[in-house]
Scaffold this motif. Structure first.
Motif, PDB file in Angstrom:
ATOM      1  N   LEU A   5      97.653  29.188 -63.826  1.00  0.00           N
ATOM      2  CA  LEU A   5      96.410  29.461 -62.910  1.00  0.00           C
ATOM      3  C   LEU A   5      96.755  30.049 -61.738  1.00  0.00           C
ATOM      4  CD1 LEU A   5      95.321  25.552 -63.072  1.00  0.00           C
ATOM      5  CD2 LEU A   5      94.496  27.525 -64.423  1.00  0.00           C
ATOM      6  N   PHE A   6      98.030  30.210 -61.201  1.00  0.00           N
ATOM      7  CA  PHE A   6      98.154  31.180 -59.934  1.00  0.00           C
ATOM      8  C   PHE A   6      97.848  32.514 -60.642  1.00  0.00           C
ATOM      9  CE2 PHE A   6     101.443  33.973 -58.194  1.00  0.00           C
ATOM     10  CZ  PHE A   6     101.096  34.019 -56.971  1.00  0.00           C
ATOM     11  N   GLY A  55      96.684  34.619 -68.328  1.00  0.00           N
ATOM     12  CA  GLY A  55      96.534  34.600 -66.814  1.00  0.00           C
ATOM     13  C   GLY A  55      95.411  35.147 -66.221  1.00  0.00           C
ATOM     14  N   ASN A  56      94.232  35.220 -67.155  1.00  0.00           N
ATOM     15  CA  ASN A  56      93.136  35.532 -66.677  1.00  0.00           C
ATOM     16  C   ASN A  56      92.200  35.358 -67.511  1.00  0.00           C
ATOM     17  OD1 ASN A  56      92.196  37.993 -68.683  1.00  0.00           O
ATOM     18  ND2 ASN A  56      94.409  38.392 -67.862  1.00  0.00           N
ATOM     19  N   PHE A  57      90.589  35.351 -66.960  1.00  0.00           N
ATOM     20  CA  PHE A  57      89.661  34.783 -68.058  1.00  0.00           C
ATOM     21  C   PHE A  57      89.129  35.855 -68.796  1.00  0.00           C
ATOM     22  CE2 PHE A  57      88.565  31.644 -64.410  1.00  0.00           C
ATOM     23  CZ  PHE A  57      88.802  30.226 -65.162  1.00  0.00           C
ATOM     24  N   TYR A  95      89.579  34.221 -75.552  1.00  0.00           N
ATOM     25  CA  TYR A  95      89.873  34.858 -77.116  1.00  0.00           C
ATOM     26  C   TYR A  95      91.249  34.725 -77.388  1.00  0.00           C
ATOM     27  CZ  TYR A  95      91.318  39.386 -75.316  1.00  0.00           C
ATOM     28  OH  TYR A  95      92.225  40.403 -74.757  1.00  0.00           O
ATOM     29  N   ALA A  96      92.217  34.649 -76.431  1.00  0.00           N
ATOM     30  CA  ALA A  96      93.278  34.331 -76.702  1.00  0.00           C
ATOM     31  C   ALA A  96      93.731  33.056 -76.972  1.00  0.00           C
ATOM     32  CB  ALA A  96      94.382  34.719 -75.490  1.00  0.00           C
ATOM     33  N   SER A 130      95.053  34.934 -58.756  1.00  0.00           N
ATOM     34  CA  SER A 130      95.485  36.263 -58.396  1.00  0.00           C
ATOM     35  C   SER A 130      94.666  37.453 -59.034  1.00  0.00           C
ATOM     36  CB  SER A 130      97.038  36.833 -58.917  1.00  0.00           C
ATOM     37  OG  SER A 130      97.883  35.683 -58.200  1.00  0.00           O
ATOM     38  N   THR A 131      94.411  37.267 -60.148  1.00  0.00           N
ATOM     39  CA  THR A 131      93.410  38.363 -60.771  1.00  0.00           C
ATOM     40  C   THR A 131      92.130  38.521 -60.152  1.00  0.00           C
ATOM     41  OG1 THR A 131      94.813  37.910 -63.132  1.00  0.00           O
ATOM     42  CG2 THR A 131      92.379  39.024 -63.242  1.00  0.00           C
ATOM     43  N   ILE A 132      91.575  37.282 -59.757  1.00  0.00           N
ATOM     44  CA  ILE A 132      90.235  37.057 -59.373  1.00  0.00           C
ATOM     45  C   ILE A 132      90.099  37.329 -58.059  1.00  0.00           C
ATOM     46  CG2 ILE A 132      88.327  35.394 -58.648  1.00  0.00           C
ATOM     47  CD1 ILE A 132      89.141  33.729 -60.936  1.00  0.00           C
TER      48      ILE A 132
END
Length: 345
Positions: free
Chosen positions: A334-335, A192-194, A199-200, A339-341
């Protein structure tokens, strides 16, 4: 993977698309249930017992992670039973191959991490503020014991069961390559985040490759544990460093060496921590460089068997990803990215 190979004709593609859509829906339901429970927990803690977050973050962290393991995973097991799994052939992974693959894991981890940092930096410039890495606050606010239990042990076990055992066993019907790519991408999206996606996804691909070639989930769990523990165990060392004093020491080292030596004698923990970090960085990047070199040199040895279901060229991506279930799962992930960004950054 035993069984008769079937070349799917155009008029049978709908059946395979429904199969993949069902997998996508399973993982979407898993994601939605876990995220929903986590949001409820966060709301209750923030509004009614904020002291739990401030003074006992490890308990809050445990509460937010348990829905994945205690609710999400059992739910996904039940949902996955509705679709047949492929029985993978069992093979041993020798010590030499284990070490080579482990070095490759470190290589793609560092490469993916650097890519994530670059992408986050670009996004931060475009939106005018830095993008936070949720992993930093999650691990940094935790106790070492909790990081070892959750991040180093529980996460590798359950994530491998979810994204390798449950997912690869069903996607392997389309061949090892499809199973590896889908497993890696879905694993990366799930984070859920860049900061973690690249790497994941790359690590997930290697873990999936190991699993399809050996048929033994314990190998991928072992790789996953080593990777996670390598980052978790260094955190106490990072927390020992007084960065303000370290900066001051660097400033006076060239102009007042006697005073710098006096500062060093007064801050032995910081100096020891810095030396450990230097050794750690050299070891980590040394293994990563070796892993990248090995990956390049041995790239032709990565072979993929066909599955029982052979999809026509030009239709594979559309069948596997271009269905409502996979689209729903991707949209849900992508939601989290958004949210993270914009909400946490």
């Amino acid at each position: 993977m035993d069984g008769e190979i079937v070349n799917v004709e155009q008029n049978n593609l709908k059946q395979e698309r429904r199969f993949c859509s069902g997998i996508g829906w399973n993982f979407f339901i898993f994601l939605a249930v876990v995220m929903g429970i986590q949001m409820v927990i966060a709301y209750v803690v923030v509004n009614y017992c904020i002291e739990l977050y401030v003074n006992h973050f490890e308990i809050y962290f445990l509460l937010t992670m348990m829905p994945i393991y205690a609710i999400g995973y059992p739910l996904l097991v039940v949902l996955s039973k509705r679709r047949p799994a492929v029985t993978l052939e069992k093979h041993k992974l020798g010590a030499g191959n284990f070490m080579i693959l482990l070095l490759m894991c470190f290589g793609v981890m560092i490469a993916g991490n650097i890519t994530g940092l670059i992408v986050n930096a670009v996004i931060g410039i475009l939106k005018g503020s830095p993008v936070a890495n949720p992993l930093d606050s999650m691990l940094g606010g935790n106790t070492l014991l909790m990081n070892i239990i959750i991040v180093g042990i529980c996460a590798p076990v359950f994530e491998e069961l979810i994204f390798r055992k449950l997912l690869v066993d069903r996607m392997a019907r389309y061949g090892e390559a499809a199973a590896v790519v889908v497993s890696g991408l879905m694993f990366g999206l799930f984070h859920g985040n860049f900061s973690q996606f690249f790497y994941a996804a790359l690590l997930g691909g290697i873990f999936a490759y190991v699993y399809v070639k050996t048929g033994k989930i314990r190998y991928s769990i072992g790789f996953h544990m080593i990777i996670n523990l390598s980052s978790s165990l260094i955190l106490p060392v990072l927390q020992m460093v007084d960065y303000d004093k370290l900066t001051q020491l660097q400033d006076v080292l060239s102009t007042a060496p006697d005073f710098a030596l006096q500062m060093i004698s007064q801050e032995p923990e910081t100096v020891i921590a810095v030396l450990i970090l230097i050794f750690y960085e050299f070891a980590l990047y040394g293994m990563a460089i070796a892993g990248i070199i090995l990956l390049i040199l041995k790239r032709k040895k990565f072979t993929f068997k066909k599955g029982m279901i052979v999809l026509p060229k030009g239709k594979r991506a559309a069948v596997i990803w271009g269905n409502i279930g996979m689209i729903a799962f991707t949209a849900g992930c992508l939601f989290e990215f958004v949210s993270t960004i914009f909400l946490q950054g």
